[in-house]
Motif scaffolding. Structure first.
Motif, PDB file in Angstrom:
ATOM      1  N   LYS A  18     -34.344  19.132  22.103  1.00 43.80           N
ATOM      2  CA  LYS A  18     -34.101  20.535  21.772  1.00 43.80           C
ATOM      3  C   LYS A  18     -32.967  21.126  22.594  1.00 43.80           C
ATOM      4  O   LYS A  18     -32.145  21.896  22.079  1.00 43.80           O
ATOM      5  CB  LYS A  18     -35.375  21.355  22.003  1.00 43.80           C
ATOM      6  N   VAL A  19     -32.896  20.769  23.868  1.00 46.57           N
ATOM      7  CA  VAL A  19     -31.905  21.385  24.739  1.00 46.57           C
ATOM      8  C   VAL A  19     -30.488  21.029  24.290  1.00 46.57           C
ATOM      9  O   VAL A  19     -29.568  21.858  24.365  1.00 46.57           O
ATOM     10  CB  VAL A  19     -32.143  20.967  26.215  1.00 46.57           C
ATOM     11  N   ALA A  22     -29.844  22.895  20.857  1.00 47.71           N
ATOM     12  CA  ALA A  22     -29.635  24.327  21.084  1.00 47.71           C
ATOM     13  C   ALA A  22     -28.313  24.596  21.784  1.00 47.71           C
ATOM     14  O   ALA A  22     -27.653  25.608  21.534  1.00 47.71           O
ATOM     15  CB  ALA A  22     -30.789  24.895  21.906  1.00 47.71           C
ATOM     16  N   GLY A  23     -27.908  23.682  22.665  1.00 48.00           N
ATOM     17  CA  GLY A  23     -26.661  23.878  23.389  1.00 48.00           C
ATOM     18  C   GLY A  23     -25.430  23.671  22.531  1.00 48.00           C
ATOM     19  O   GLY A  23     -24.373  24.243  22.804  1.00 48.00           O
ATOM     20  N   CYS A  25     -25.483  23.888  18.941  1.00 48.84           N
ATOM     21  CA  CYS A  25     -25.566  24.439  17.585  1.00 48.84           C
ATOM     22  C   CYS A  25     -26.300  25.779  17.599  1.00 48.84           C
ATOM     23  O   CYS A  25     -27.475  25.850  17.992  1.00 48.84           O
ATOM     24  CB  CYS A  25     -26.285  23.439  16.673  1.00 48.84           C
ATOM     25  N   ASP A  26     -25.619  26.845  17.175  1.00 47.83           N
ATOM     26  CA  ASP A  26     -26.223  28.179  17.153  1.00 47.83           C
ATOM     27  C   ASP A  26     -27.450  28.235  16.251  1.00 47.83           C
ATOM     28  O   ASP A  26     -28.410  28.963  16.525  1.00 47.83           O
ATOM     29  CB  ASP A  26     -25.198  29.211  16.678  1.00 47.83           C
ATOM     30  N   ARG A  29     -30.267  26.877  18.265  1.00 49.72           N
ATOM     31  CA  ARG A  29     -30.558  27.764  19.397  1.00 49.72           C
ATOM     32  C   ARG A  29     -31.366  28.977  18.936  1.00 49.72           C
ATOM     33  O   ARG A  29     -32.359  29.352  19.558  1.00 49.72           O
ATOM     34  CB  ARG A  29     -29.252  28.212  20.060  1.00 49.72           C
ATOM     35  N   ARG A  30     -30.954  29.570  17.826  1.00 48.81           N
ATOM     36  CA  ARG A  30     -31.690  30.717  17.296  1.00 48.81           C
ATOM     37  C   ARG A  30     -33.090  30.299  16.848  1.00 48.81           C
ATOM     38  O   ARG A  30     -34.061  31.040  17.025  1.00 48.81           O
ATOM     39  CB  ARG A  30     -30.928  31.329  16.126  1.00 48.81           C
ATOM     40  N   LEU A  33     -35.309  29.776  20.005  1.00 49.14           N
ATOM     41  CA  LEU A  33     -35.482  30.924  20.892  1.00 49.14           C
ATOM     42  C   LEU A  33     -36.105  32.130  20.206  1.00 49.14           C
ATOM     43  O   LEU A  33     -36.436  33.112  20.862  1.00 49.14           O
ATOM     44  CB  LEU A  33     -34.130  31.330  21.493  1.00 49.14           C
ATOM     45  N   ARG A  39     -40.152  26.956  15.484  1.00 55.04           N
ATOM     46  CA  ARG A  39     -40.057  27.031  16.946  1.00 55.04           C
ATOM     47  C   ARG A  39     -41.104  26.160  17.633  1.00 55.04           C
ATOM     48  O   ARG A  39     -40.808  25.429  18.569  1.00 55.04           O
ATOM     49  CB  ARG A  39     -40.188  28.484  17.399  1.00 55.04           C
TER      50      ARG A  39
END
Length: 456
Positions: A18-19, A22-23, A25-26, A29-30, A33, A39
């Motif tokens: 996930k990290v 998310a880092g 690809c927006d 990440r959305r 978060l 989620r």
């Protein structure tokens, strides 16, 4: 190690972190978060991205590297738009900027407009204006939108050429003749010579001889261009490596859609133009599928059913005038390898496989946009084919050497004389008022049926 999320692309499952997602690809990440449904999930299913594209995307998110080709560029654009990958979208645009030519520039114009690629759109339009004489001779002419044609007419100084461009554009697709008067407002006939009009009025295109194309499930294809001295020539291998694809005739050639590559269902679509021998990339299907059915009618490519890990009942249509896919109401039941026919602009889906072979018949009312069930076939037809002729549907061939006729007006079936060979998986078409069935599994025979005499 330490993977905590699985991305699912069709039948392909890829364990990820996930990290990292998310880092890089927006979109992810959305997702991770916010309170999106995924989620707290252990996997994310990305229905609109094919397995082959998904593998490339994950590699890109982890390494920043990606292999862009003319075959995957459109899929990558769609994925980058969906996943908010602006940098990847720019990479694909840069690739297409350096790979525009007379064969694909109209497709690139349409693609650039679809994904709002302003630099690419400007460049492809410039290429069209500079190479318009070559472009109008390609298969892509039927994909040129009217507004783009008008821009060409206004930019080109030769009024005689403009007159010919309009002719070619109208002839490339049925139903465009009503645009002639409006388009001629952009041509100054007074600047055309008398000799030009004499040549134009006195010359007609030679009558086009019908060509036949056949293929097998491995992707090998052959073309016969002269029916008087039938000789089959191999068609240049398609720009893909697939099996279980679907193919159907289209103006000037045929369209190939979907299939499986390395046991992964595909979304890609290509058209082949027999006169030039060119393959053209079409927008990919919204749904990856194999073992589906397809048919071309009235500027639309219809794809029906099939399989992608699960049986499908979805129906999608590609409008060849604007290259947009649309979803039609789903079939009442899931089915693969069904037979398709068009009668009075209505789509008929006959038989097919869903755990077992079925005899069901469904008709799609194009006016009401609804499906209705019709009388089932009087016998099962396994691996046969269907054609429409004189407002009837004929189901022929298959393992049981079927030959039966459906009358949509009174919803009745008639059993007819059977062919000599079974033509297991053999295709069929109407030619010179007769129904022709080709080959099949381990069979190269060709049989012709006369509806007038009920004889083969």
């Amino acid at each position: 190690e330490f993977v905590d999320i699985t991305l699912v692309f069709g039948m392909q499952r890829i364990a990820c972190h996930k990290v990292i997602l998310a880092g890089m690809c927006d979109y992810f990440r959305r997702m991770f978060l916010t309170n999106m449904l995924e989620r707290g999930s252990q996997e994310v299913v990305l229905h609109d991205i094919s397995a082959s594209t998904g593998v490339l995307l994950v590699e890109y998110l982890y390494s920043g590297n990606i292999d862009i080709t003319q075959l995957n560029a459109q899929d990558l654009l769609a994925a980058s738009e969906m996943l908010l990958l602006g940098a990847l979208k720019k990479k694909v645009e840069d690739f297409l900027l350096s790979h525009t030519d007379s064969v694909n520039c109209i497709s690139i114009i349409n693609l650039a407009r679809l994904y709002d690629l302003k630099t690419l759109l400007t460049d492809a339009r410039s290429y069209l204006h500079e190479h318009v004489k070559e472009v109008v001779e390609t298969e892509e002419m039927h994909l040129l939108q009217e507004g783009d044609l008008i821009e060409v007419l206004e930019a080109n100084a030769s009024q005689e050429e403009n007159f010919l461009f309009i002719q070619k554009w109208m002839r490339s697709v049925e139903g465009r003749t009503d645009r002639f008067e409006d388009l001629m407002q952009h041509v100054s006939l007074s600047q055309c010579s008398k000799d030009f009009f004499m040549r134009s009025s006195g010359s007609t295109d030679p009558p086009k001889q019908p060509s036949l194309a056949v293929g097998n499930y491995k992707g090998e294809m052959w073309l016969c261009t002269d029916l008087n001295t039938p000789q089959w020539q191999p068609i240049q291998q398609p720009p893909f490596d697939i099996a279980l694809y679907s193919a159907c005739a289209s103006p000037g050639g045929f369209v190939v859609s979907g299939g499986a590559s390395q046991n992964i269902s595909q979304r890609e679509c290509y058209s082949y133009y027999a006169q030039t021998g060119y393959w053209n990339i079409l927008p990919p299907m919204p749904t990856a599928r194999r073992g589906h059915s397809s048919i071309y009618h009235n500027h639309h490519l219809y794809v029906v059913g099939g399989y992608d890990g699960i049986d499908l009942n979805s129906v999608e249509a590609l409008d060849m005038r604007n290259l947009q896919w649309n979803h039609l109401p789903p079939l009442p039941r899931k089915v693969s390898f069904a037979y398709l026919a068009i009668v009075s602009d209505n789509l008929f889906v006959l038989g097919g496989f869903c755990g077992e072979w079925i005899a069901d018949v469904h008709e799609f009312d194009s006016t009401q946009q609804t499906w209705r069930q019709r009388s089932p076939m009087p016998e099962l037809c396994e691996w046969g084919a269907a054609v429409s002729f004189n407002d009837h549907v004929y189901v022929v061939g298959g393992e049981e050497r079927s030959c039966m006729r459906f009358n949509p007006r009174n919803n009745t079936w008639t059993s007819l004389q059977r062919p000599q060979f079974n033509h297991y998986r053999g295709p069929s078409l109407v030619l010179n008022g007769n129904i022709v069935v080709f080959g099949g599994f381990n069979d190269d025979s060709i049989e012709e049926y006369s509806p007038l005499t009920d004889s083969w």
